[in-house]
Design an enzyme around this catalytic site. Sequence first.
Site, short mmCIF file in Angstrom:
data_model
loop_
_atom_site.label_atom_id
_atom_site.label_comp_id
_atom_site.label_asym_id
_atom_site.label_seq_id
_atom_site.Cartn_x
_atom_site.Cartn_y
_atom_site.Cartn_z
N LYS A 254 -2.17 7.42 1.66
CA LYS A 254 -1.93 7.61 3.10
C LYS A 254 -0.84 8.66 3.23
O LYS A 254 0.33 8.36 3.46
CB LYS A 254 -1.53 6.26 3.72
CG LYS A 254 -2.15 6.04 5.07
CD LYS A 254 -2.05 4.62 5.50
CE LYS A 254 -1.84 4.48 6.99
NZ LYS A 254 -2.74 5.22 7.84
N ARG B 153 0.84 -1.21 0.00
CA ARG B 153 0.00 0.00 0.00
C ARG B 153 0.87 1.25 0.00
O ARG B 153 0.57 2.25 -0.66
CB ARG B 153 -0.95 -0.02 1.21
CG ARG B 153 -1.92 1.14 1.23
CD ARG B 153 -2.98 0.98 2.29
NE ARG B 153 -2.44 1.09 3.64
CZ ARG B 153 -3.16 0.95 4.76
NH1 ARG B 153 -4.45 0.69 4.67
NH2 ARG B 153 -2.59 1.07 5.93
N GLU C 65 -15.91 6.91 6.54
CA GLU C 65 -15.17 6.14 7.56
C GLU C 65 -15.04 7.02 8.80
O GLU C 65 -15.56 8.12 8.83
CB GLU C 65 -13.79 5.75 7.03
CG GLU C 65 -12.92 6.96 6.67
CD GLU C 65 -11.54 6.58 6.15
OE1 GLU C 65 -11.09 5.46 6.39
OE2 GLU C 65 -10.92 7.44 5.52
N1 PXG Z 1 -8.88 5.13 7.71
C1 PXG Z 1 -7.87 6.01 7.81
C2 PXG Z 1 -8.09 7.39 7.35
C3 PXG Z 1 -6.63 5.60 8.34
O1 PXG Z 1 -5.63 6.47 8.39
C4 PXG Z 1 -7.56 3.39 8.66
C5 PXG Z 1 -8.75 3.85 8.12
C6 PXG Z 1 -7.45 1.93 9.00
O2 PXG Z 1 -6.59 1.29 8.08
P1 PXG Z 1 -5.73 0.01 8.48
O3 PXG Z 1 -4.95 -0.31 7.25
O4 PXG Z 1 -4.86 0.43 9.63
O5 PXG Z 1 -6.67 -1.04 8.85
C7 PXG Z 1 -6.49 4.27 8.82
C8 PXG Z 1 -5.24 3.78 9.47
C9 PXG Z 1 -1.23 6.25 13.26
C10 PXG Z 1 -2.55 6.23 12.60
O6 PXG Z 1 -1.03 7.03 14.19
C11 PXG Z 1 -2.77 5.43 11.50
C12 PXG Z 1 -4.01 5.44 10.90
C13 PXG Z 1 -4.99 6.22 11.39
C14 PXG Z 1 -4.77 7.03 12.49
C15 PXG Z 1 -3.53 7.02 13.12
O7 PXG Z 1 -0.33 5.51 12.85
N2 PXG Z 1 -4.23 4.67 9.76
#
Ligand code: PXG
Length: 290
Positions: free
Chosen positions: A151, A52, A184
């Site tokens: 991301k 990703r 989301e």
């Molecule tokens: N939506 C968003 C906008 C995200 O950034 C997820 C969903 C869930 O995705 P995953 O692949 O983790 O199942 C994310 C995940 C951090 C942090 O501090 C990371 C995220 C979100 C908030 C904080 O690392 N990413």
Amino acid sequence: MSRKIWLDGNLVEEAEAKISVFDHGLLYGDGIFEGIRFYEGRVFRLREHIERLFLSAKALLLKMPWTLDEVCEACLVTIRANALQDGYIRLVVTRGVGDLGLNPYLCPSPSMFIIASGITLYPKEFYENGLEVVTCSTRRPTPASLSPQVKSLNYLNNVMAKVEALKAGAKEGLMLNEQGYVAECTGDNVFLVKKGVVYTPPVSDGSLDGITRQTIFDLCDELGITIQETSMTRYDLYTADESFLTGTAAETIPMVKLDEREIGDGKPGPVSLRLIEAYGQKVRSEGTEF
Ligand code: PXG
């Protein structure tokens, strides 16, 4: 104990892990990141996270100076150097050092750093009793601007939505897209359960294609639970039997109230609890060993 940080190919002490003030990741939010979990000596879905990352890089014309295998290995090296068994990896790639001005072509080489550390989760009671969530007025950006799939280091939209939720006394905030459909939460994907079937919005409605979201599809498949992508409004969540959120850090967590409406009977539902249990088992039985 001082943490060891992987920075551009070297392991350095935390105090020495420094990024230039001319780095475009800092100046313009020009960069990308990943958040990855490891459990009991294994990294969960490492390759999927790094794949990703490479897709985000491609979308931003950010030429990665490392191969996918090298980035995976760098993650493992960083965990080992910090002698951790369970924790969280934060991997960041920035456009690198350049001059002032947006032009990314003035940044000759991207920088990458990897932090491996422990993680603070939501307190246990939220997994047992569920989360209360409010809808935020800040919308997910439309795909006509930067795609929500990237991301990127520009998370201000989500940060501002999170502030709205916190000010309202909630731990998480629901974000809609420009059309008013559910996208989301600020850092988690959202699911509902109705008559035993699990539903989640298609990523084209403005969510990240979460790795945990994908794992829920796999688990539903394994457990014989029907799961479907469908556009949804807040009404669908208010009137659902159950709801839960997913993310690498939060794992799977029930959402029991949205905008003061109890979802179902206001308690985590049986399908959610089954998936939470199965998720906990999966993350501890699969993954790349370090
Ligand atoms: N939506 C968003 C906008 C995200 O950034 C997820 C969903 C869930 O995705 P995953 O692949 O983790 O199942 C994310 C995940 C951090 C942090 O501090 C990371 C995220 C979100 C908030 C904080 O690392 N990413």
